[in-house]
Scaffold this motif. Structure first.
Motif, mmCIF file in Angstrom:
data_model
loop_
_atom_site.group_PDB
_atom_site.id
_atom_site.type_symbol
_atom_site.label_atom_id
_atom_site.label_comp_id
_atom_site.label_asym_id
_atom_site.label_seq_id
_atom_site.Cartn_x
_atom_site.Cartn_y
_atom_site.Cartn_z
ATOM 1 N N ARG A 156 48.849 -20.768 -8.930
ATOM 2 C CA ARG A 156 49.386 -21.988 -8.187
ATOM 3 C C ARG A 156 48.242 -22.849 -7.977
ATOM 4 O O ARG A 156 48.397 -24.072 -8.159
ATOM 5 C CB ARG A 156 49.988 -21.597 -6.952
ATOM 6 N N ALA B 212 47.813 -22.205 6.968
ATOM 7 C CA ALA B 212 48.615 -21.371 6.080
ATOM 8 C C ALA B 212 48.702 -21.785 4.679
ATOM 9 O O ALA B 212 48.880 -21.116 3.635
ATOM 10 C CB ALA B 212 50.201 -21.579 6.711
ATOM 11 N N ALA B 213 48.517 -23.351 4.717
ATOM 12 C CA ALA B 213 48.638 -23.794 3.226
ATOM 13 C C ALA B 213 47.082 -23.261 2.516
ATOM 14 O O ALA B 213 47.429 -23.062 1.133
ATOM 15 C CB ALA B 213 48.491 -25.449 3.191
ATOM 16 N N ILE C 248 49.457 -29.672 -1.263
ATOM 17 C CA ILE C 248 50.274 -29.287 -0.273
ATOM 18 C C ILE C 248 50.334 -30.207 0.816
ATOM 19 O O ILE C 248 49.124 -30.650 0.929
ATOM 20 C CB ILE C 248 49.907 -27.832 0.223
ATOM 21 N N GLU D 109 46.023 -16.955 -2.002
ATOM 22 C CA GLU D 109 46.569 -15.600 -2.355
ATOM 23 C C GLU D 109 47.411 -15.896 -3.777
ATOM 24 O O GLU D 109 48.080 -15.058 -4.137
ATOM 25 C CB GLU D 109 47.782 -15.448 -1.307
ATOM 26 N N ASP D 110 47.662 -17.146 -4.157
ATOM 27 C CA ASP D 110 48.390 -17.344 -5.341
ATOM 28 C C ASP D 110 47.260 -18.398 -6.315
ATOM 29 O O ASP D 110 47.513 -19.400 -6.364
ATOM 30 C CB ASP D 110 49.442 -18.265 -5.060
ATOM 31 N N ALA E 14 47.888 -19.674 1.369
ATOM 32 C CA ALA E 14 48.858 -19.703 0.222
ATOM 33 C C ALA E 14 48.020 -19.835 -0.983
ATOM 34 O O ALA E 14 48.430 -19.357 -1.903
ATOM 35 C CB ALA E 14 49.929 -20.636 0.757
#
Length: 365
Positions: A331, A320-321, A308, A327-328, A324
């Motif tokens: 990904r 935030a990256a 990212i 949480e995934d 993220a």
């Protein structure tokens, strides 16, 4: 059996490009290597390897550079005639040996010295432009008198003749684990220009958002007092583990299984055309990358895709990256696998090392 004198007074003797890639490649190719570096000044042991001889030099740091440059000049004057090649890794050494009429000197161009002056706090502001112009003239003179190796393809634009490129690649393992959830990593020298403040602020936000379930692991020494202070404070808060300098093999072994690897370089001239080695190291070990939008870094990360891109100086976006990715997991795993595949295909020192030694053998002719 060819022989080579490798010299630095600026770089850590454990520098990954010099000590852990180029020198092992030379020894494996049958070279006799003399390695002259500031071992005592950095507190590093002199390596004991077959075919390797070591010599200690003073360290050039800040404004205290003349003594180291003179010592290196004297050593090169003495040793150059008994070696087939002299490989120097500091631009100032090219200037220091002026007048010695060396016909076997090779300059390994690691950085853009003129562009790097912006981040040199020890150099007065008004002098930076003057010194930068002098470096450009010195580079053109060095190009006419010596052989050059370039660490980046983009560096070719600074020179009038084509020169071989030996990129900063890494040894890529055949297999890597999937990213975990409890560790963020930063690998490399720590400075404010490399994003210490943003890194610590982002780690604080991630630590709070995960109730302490995800911490930052910093592997590398601090080069400026403010970075050291920020990291010390973050360690006391319990949001950062700061390991300081760690030998390369040990440092790389800390990467696999991390949730994300950080490369938060500021938007400075010296960084705009350089491939951050830490990004390649993260990719090689299957770690998703979080990077600022420097052009080469963006190309690396987005082409794979391996992570990212976040704005400069933005701890909120950086945190935030990271969250993220946490949480995934699918990904994160996809980024890790794609980065590893890209590194294996294009940035593997197992392939580049023989090309490096073949280039130096070509110089012997």
């Amino acid at each position: 059996m060819p022989s080579i004198l490798v010299v630095t007074v600026v770089h850590d003797p454990e520098d990954s490009r010099i000590r852990h890639r180029q020198i092992p490649a030379l020894l494996a190719d049958g070279w006799q290597v003399t390695y002259a570096a500031p071992f005592r000044a950095y507190g590093r042991p002199e390596p004991i390897l077959g075919g390797l001889r070591t010599l200690d030099l003073p360290r050039a740091i800040g404004r205290d550079r003349m003594r180291a440059d003179r010592a290196a000049r004297d050593l090169i004057r003495t040793e150059a005639g008994t070696h087939d090649l002299v490989l120097v890794h500091d631009p100032e050494l090219v200037a220091a040996v002026a007048g010695l009429r060396l016909r076997n000197l090779v300059w390994d161009v690691h950085e853009d010295p003129a562009a790097a002056l912006v981040a040199k706090d020890w150099l007065p502001g008004p002098a930076k432009g003057l010194v930068g112009g002098g470096w450009r003239a010195a580079e053109r003179l060095a190009e006419r008198r010596h052989r050059l190796l370039l660490a980046e393809y983009a560096y070719q634009d600074r020179f009038r003749r084509p020169h071989p490129v030996v990129p900063n690649t890494v040894r890529v393992p055949a297999e890597v684990p999937a990213p975990g959830t409890d560790r963020i990593v930063y690998l490399g020298t720590v400075t404010m220009a490399r994003g210490t403040a943003v890194m610590v602020d982002a780690a604080r936000r991630v630590h709070a958002a995960t109730d302490g379930g995800c911490r930052l692991d910093v592997v590398g020494g601090a080069r400026d007092p403010e970075s050291a202070r920020l990291l010390d404070d973050a360690c006391e808060e319990g949001i950062v583990t700061w390991r300081g300098f760690v030998p390369s093999a040990t440092a790389l072994a800390l990467l696999p299984g991390a949730l994300a690897g950080l490369s938060l370089l500021q938007d400075l001239p010296n960084y705009r055309h350089s491939r951050p080695t830490k990004i390649v190291e993260y990719m090689a070990h299957g770690v998703p990358v979080v990077t600022t939008p420097l052009p080469v870094a963006v190309d690396l990360v987005e082409q794979a895709p391996a992570g990212i891109v976040v704005p400069f100086d933005d701890p909120d976006a950086t945190a935030a990256a990271i969250l993220a990715l946490r949480e995934d997991p699918a990904r994160a795993a996809a980024y890790g696998a794609a980065g590893h595949a890209a590194a294996l295909a294009a940035y593997d020192w197992n392939t580049a090392g023989p090309q490096f030694t073949a280039t130096l053998r070509g110089f012997l002719a």
